[in-house]
Motif scaffolding. Structure first.
Motif, PDB file in Angstrom:
ATOM      1  N   HIS A 164      -0.975  -2.594   1.535  1.00 27.19           N
ATOM      2  CA  HIS A 164      -1.253  -2.099   2.890  1.00 27.19           C
ATOM      3  C   HIS A 164      -1.226  -3.250   3.887  1.00 27.19           C
ATOM      4  O   HIS A 164      -0.684  -3.111   4.987  1.00 27.19           O
ATOM      5  CB  HIS A 164      -2.595  -1.377   2.926  1.00 27.19           C
ATOM      6  N   ARG A 165      -1.785  -4.373   3.499  1.00 26.73           N
ATOM      7  CA  ARG A 165      -1.753  -5.555   4.372  1.00 26.73           C
ATOM      8  C   ARG A 165      -0.317  -5.879   4.772  1.00 26.73           C
ATOM      9  O   ARG A 165      -0.028  -6.187   5.929  1.00 26.73           O
ATOM     10  CB  ARG A 165      -2.371  -6.749   3.646  1.00 26.73           C
ATOM     11  N   ASP A 166       0.600  -5.791   3.818  1.00 30.43           N
ATOM     12  CA  ASP A 166       1.980  -6.202   4.048  1.00 30.43           C
ATOM     13  C   ASP A 166       2.844  -5.127   4.706  1.00 30.43           C
ATOM     14  O   ASP A 166       3.957  -5.404   5.133  1.00 30.43           O
ATOM     15  CB  ASP A 166       2.611  -6.637   2.727  1.00 30.43           C
ATOM     16  N   ASP A 167       2.350  -3.908   4.809  1.00 32.04           N
ATOM     17  CA  ASP A 167       3.109  -2.810   5.412  1.00 32.04           C
ATOM     18  C   ASP A 167       2.607  -2.542   6.830  1.00 32.04           C
ATOM     19  O   ASP A 167       2.021  -1.504   7.119  1.00 32.04           O
ATOM     20  CB  ASP A 167       2.989  -1.545   4.562  1.00 32.04           C
ATOM     21  N   MET A 168       2.870  -3.482   7.712  1.00 32.77           N
ATOM     22  CA  MET A 168       2.370  -3.334   9.075  1.00 32.77           C
ATOM     23  C   MET A 168       2.983  -2.121   9.774  1.00 32.77           C
ATOM     24  O   MET A 168       2.294  -1.392  10.474  1.00 32.77           O
ATOM     25  CB  MET A 168       2.624  -4.612   9.867  1.00 32.77           C
ATOM     26  N   ALA A 169       4.264  -1.885   9.573  1.00 35.19           N
ATOM     27  CA  ALA A 169       4.946  -0.781  10.256  1.00 35.19           C
ATOM     28  C   ALA A 169       4.415   0.572   9.818  1.00 35.19           C
ATOM     29  O   ALA A 169       4.311   1.491  10.621  1.00 35.19           O
ATOM     30  CB  ALA A 169       6.455  -0.856  10.023  1.00 35.19           C
ATOM     31  N   GLY A 170       4.077   0.712   8.550  1.00 35.19           N
ATOM     32  CA  GLY A 170       3.594   1.980   8.044  1.00 35.19           C
ATOM     33  C   GLY A 170       2.094   2.015   7.854  1.00 35.19           C
ATOM     34  O   GLY A 170       1.550   3.004   7.384  1.00 35.19           O
ATOM     35  N   GLY A 171       1.429   0.947   8.239  1.00 35.83           N
ATOM     36  CA  GLY A 171       0.004   0.824   7.993  1.00 35.83           C
ATOM     37  C   GLY A 171      -0.873   1.458   9.055  1.00 35.83           C
ATOM     38  O   GLY A 171      -0.422   2.172   9.941  1.00 35.83           O
TER      39      GLY A 171
END
Length: 186
Positions: A100-107
């Motif tokens: 989740h940390r690394d999925d800024m666009a979908g987070g």
């Protein structure tokens, strides 16, 4: 070029909003120009104003869509059908994860749009929509304990996520996520 059908116009608008929702969370509202947004959506720059009066109007709608999408993902979190306590634990684990940390666009839009909303770059309608999304998220994080409105758990989780993203290439990032998980699950 001929006119597009009403259905195609609705599909184009949906594509613009969905693309904006992801790009704004990833790059910030000021970091995405209308031209870049329309290119990413596979549409022409000139078509933007057939759908929206302004970029601010799009930011408001994209913010609402981001919160709706986030809630749908929360409901679909593995373990969501295993009872409320298990579902909350599964959600916290997923929220405070490296993925989740690394999925800024979908987070999470609460974390992804916070700086834009704080700076007022998004406009007052979007700030209102954002505040409503934060309130709903806090309500979902509340426990059955008297006086718990979920704000402390929400603040811990969102703050940890923002900090973990800021130092993502440092071991401190994973430590922040783990510390927040331990605090929230107490």
């Amino acid at each position: 070029m001929g006119r597009v059908s009403k259905e195609q116009a609705q599909e184009n608008r949906r594509r613009i909003v969905d693309t904006a929702s992801r790009l704004f969370r990833e790059q910030g509202t000021d970091g995405v120009s209308v031209a870049d947004l329309m290119k990413a959506a596979g549409l022409t720059h000139g078509g933007f104003y057939k759908h929206f009066d302004s970029k601010e109007a799009l930011v408001d709608e994209a913010t609402a869509v981001a919160f709706d999408s986030f809630e749908e993902e929360r409901a679909a979190t593995p373990g969501a059908d295993d009872g409320e306590e298990a579902a909350n634990r599964a959600f916290v684990d997923a929220y405070l994860s490296p993925a989740h940390r690394d999925d800024m666009a979908g987070g999470c839009p609460t974390a992804g749009l916070a700086v834009d909303m704080a700076r007022g770059a998004a406009g007052s309608a979007a700030r209102y929509t954002y505040a409503e999304g934060v309130r709903a998220f806090a309500r979902r994080m509340a426990t059955d304990e008297e006086g718990d409105d979920g704000l402390a758990r929400l603040s811990t989780m969102v703050g940890a996520l923002i900090l973990a993203r800021a130092v993502r290439d440092d071991p401190l990032s994973d430590e922040l996520l783990a510390a927040a998980r331990a605090e929230v699950e107490r």
